[in-house]
Design a protein around this motif. Structure first.
Motif, PDB file in Angstrom:
ATOM      1  N   SER A  96      79.679 -26.775 -53.275  1.00 17.83           N
ATOM      2  CA  SER A  96      79.551 -25.544 -52.499  1.00 17.83           C
ATOM      3  C   SER A  96      80.662 -24.559 -52.820  1.00 17.83           C
ATOM      4  CB  SER A  96      79.549 -25.862 -50.999  1.00 17.83           C
ATOM      5  OG  SER A  96      80.748 -26.516 -50.618  1.00 17.83           O
ATOM      6  N   ASP A  97      81.882 -25.058 -53.039  1.00 13.67           N
ATOM      7  CA  ASP A  97      82.998 -24.171 -53.358  1.00 13.67           C
ATOM      8  C   ASP A  97      82.799 -23.507 -54.715  1.00 13.67           C
ATOM      9  OD1 ASP A  97      85.784 -23.148 -52.870  1.00 13.67           O
ATOM     10  OD2 ASP A  97      86.155 -24.290 -54.700  1.00 13.67           O
ATOM     11  N   ALA A 102      79.943 -23.043 -56.276  1.00  9.90           N
ATOM     12  CA  ALA A 102      78.800 -22.130 -56.209  1.00  9.90           C
ATOM     13  C   ALA A 102      79.184 -20.805 -55.564  1.00  9.90           C
ATOM     14  CB  ALA A 102      77.661 -22.777 -55.436  1.00  9.90           C
ATOM     15  N   ARG A 103      80.101 -20.850 -54.616  1.00  9.90           N
ATOM     16  CA  ARG A 103      80.493 -19.628 -53.908  1.00  9.90           C
ATOM     17  C   ARG A 103      81.632 -18.887 -54.603  1.00  9.90           C
ATOM     18  NH1 ARG A 103      79.857 -16.730 -49.538  1.00  9.90           N
ATOM     19  NH2 ARG A 103      81.602 -15.938 -48.317  1.00  9.90           N
ATOM     20  N   HIS A 104      82.449 -19.601 -55.374  1.00  7.66           N
ATOM     21  CA  HIS A 104      83.615 -18.973 -55.997  1.00  7.66           C
ATOM     22  C   HIS A 104      83.659 -19.243 -57.501  1.00  7.66           C
ATOM     23  CE1 HIS A 104      84.847 -19.769 -51.737  1.00  7.66           C
ATOM     24  NE2 HIS A 104      85.227 -18.507 -51.829  1.00  7.66           N
ATOM     25  N   LEU A 153      74.888 -15.622 -60.232  1.00  5.97           N
ATOM     26  CA  LEU A 153      75.639 -14.512 -59.657  1.00  5.97           C
ATOM     27  C   LEU A 153      76.105 -13.546 -60.741  1.00  5.97           C
ATOM     28  CD1 LEU A 153      77.958 -16.353 -57.082  1.00  5.97           C
ATOM     29  CD2 LEU A 153      75.924 -14.997 -56.574  1.00  5.97           C
ATOM     30  N   HIS A 167      80.964 -10.419 -52.528  1.00  4.39           N
ATOM     31  CA  HIS A 167      81.936 -11.420 -52.056  1.00  4.39           C
ATOM     32  C   HIS A 167      83.133 -11.364 -52.972  1.00  4.39           C
ATOM     33  CE1 HIS A 167      83.769 -14.943 -50.457  1.00  4.39           C
ATOM     34  NE2 HIS A 167      83.535 -15.692 -51.509  1.00  4.39           N
ATOM     35  N   TYR A 178      87.197 -12.600 -53.827  1.00  2.00           N
ATOM     36  CA  TYR A 178      88.136 -13.699 -53.579  1.00  2.00           C
ATOM     37  C   TYR A 178      89.238 -13.653 -54.644  1.00  2.00           C
ATOM     38  CZ  TYR A 178      84.710 -15.675 -56.877  1.00  2.00           C
ATOM     39  OH  TYR A 178      83.850 -15.865 -57.923  1.00  2.00           O
TER      40      TYR A 178
END
Length: 399
Positions: free
Chosen positions: A269-270, A272-274, A286, A395, A397
């Motif tokens: 999950s980390d 995939a999101r970052h 993305l 998003h 980061y």
């Protein structure tokens, strides 16, 4: 140590196919091939043991070749499933073969449960490998393929077959006990290879693209079964794949390898999101950019600025999905989107039930839209468009 002759002496036919595993390992040294072997089971009941060693895997794999260098660190506790994910040529298979002892380390170290394995020959390592082509012995039945590992560890023929029968039952393959590999489907062969590996109780299980040879429907079913078996496996499992879905579903932790080095590590999950590289961003679908953040604005290293909802300062990534992009043929009026760029359609392709537009211009990006929307906009290569993205759909980061 047992070998094929010792196994044959007690009534088991020595294999004519892949090399035989040693008494502690599913690996074999001949021809650079390795027999599938995995799992931790008692002699009579194929259920995971409750005892766990606190050690697990501690590896620094350095392999120098003429035009390639692998240099990665891997650690995992017993019960962990780690996926090595990366493009072709990244070094995933080299890492797996180094763990199995089929490729010598140039430098670094390899410790398993506190024991140094750097100079331990492949056949003496408590390591099991399942390759994507399974390497089942063609002249042996499914039952005898599974019994082969315990047989080479010194178990009697009767005990080995009893253990194999229990593994067949656990895999849902009891009715195929007497079938030879040529009469098994791809999914059945994969489960037999997995059971043969589990029957030898390795402390490190290596799976090389274990689902790659399966069709889409079988892959879905076998992936679910493999996930269940890996969840029960109490030693360390390392999965090599280029398929992000396999990695996300099966692994507790991902190590992304590019050009022989680890570029990102974390939970599915980390990551995939970052995402932190273009390769990872493409895997998880993305658009990804790097720049310098100042408040709600990230000024890209190459390109315009992007407005985000996050407040950051310093080097930063900003990402958004292709579905967040809205396209217009004329400059948008009345749009609430804070980000808009003039682009040109470089290409169009079907992506699931949508059309993916590859855009160049002020900001290269991918945009997803319906077939109807693409037709209404009269999209075609070379068509000028305006692309907009709301700040709430981005998003940002730290880089």
């Amino acid at each position: 140590m047992t070998n094929t002759h010792a196994a044959a002496a007690d009534g088991a036919e020595p294999p004519q196919g892949p090399p035989a595993p040693n008494h502690e390992s599913g690996t074999g040294g001949a021809g650079g091939k390795t027999n599938p072997a995995e799992g931790r089971v008692p002699t009579t009941h194929p259920h995971p043991k409750t005892h766990r060693t606190p050690d697990g895997l501690d590896a620094h794999l350095v392999v120098n070749r003429t035009t390639f260098r692998l240099d990665i660190k891997l650690t995992a506790a017993p019960g962990d499933v780690v996926a090595l994910l990366g493009p072709n040529g990244a070094g995933k298979t080299t890492a797996l073969r180094a763990l199995a002892g089929l490729v010598p380390l140039t430098a670094g170290h390899l410790r398993l449960d506190g024991a140094e394995l750097d100079r331990t020959p492949p056949e003496s390592r408590p390591v099991g490998v399942v390759f994507q082509d399974y390497l089942l012995f063609p002249h042996l039945t499914a039952l005898d393929n599974i019994a082969f590992g315990p047989r080479c560890q010194g178990a009697t023929k009767a005990a080995s077959r009893a253990q194999a029968a229990e593994w067949l039952a656990r895999m849902g393959l009891t009715e195929h006990a007497t079938a030879k590999p040529r009469h098994l489907s791809g999914g059945q062969s994969q489960r037999v290879a997995l059971a043969r590996a589990l029957a030898t109780s390795p402390r490190l299980l290596l799976l090389d693209e274990p689902l790659a040879a399966l069709d889409a429907r079988t892959r879905l079913e076998v992936r679910a079964q493999l996930r269940r078996h890996l969840a029960e496996f109490e030693a360390v499992a390392v999965l090599v794949t280029h398929d992000p879905l396999d990695a996300m579903v099966l692994a507790d932790r991902l190590v992304v390898i590019e050009d022989g080095r680890a570029v990102q590590e974390g939970t599915p999950s980390d990551i995939a999101r970052h995402p932190r590289t273009d390769y990872i961003a493409q895997l998880v679908g993305l658009n990804l950019y790097k720049g310098h953040a100042d408040g709600h604005t990230v000024r890209l290293d190459i390109g315009p600025a992007i407005t985000t909802t996050e407040i950051l300062s310093g080097p930063a990534f900003v990402a958004f999905p292709p579905s967040a992009v809205t396209l217009f043929r004329d400059p948008p009026t009345g749009s609430s989107a804070r980000n808009h760029w003039r682009c040109e359609v470089a290409g169009l392709e079907t992506h699931g039930d949508q059309i993916r537009a590859d855009l160049t211009g002020e900001l290269p990006l991918a945009a997803d839209l319906t077939t109807v929307a693409a037709a209404e906009l009269d999209l075609h290569p070379g068509a000028p468009v305006w692309a907009t993205v709301k700040a709430t759909q981005t998003h940002a980061y730290p880089a």
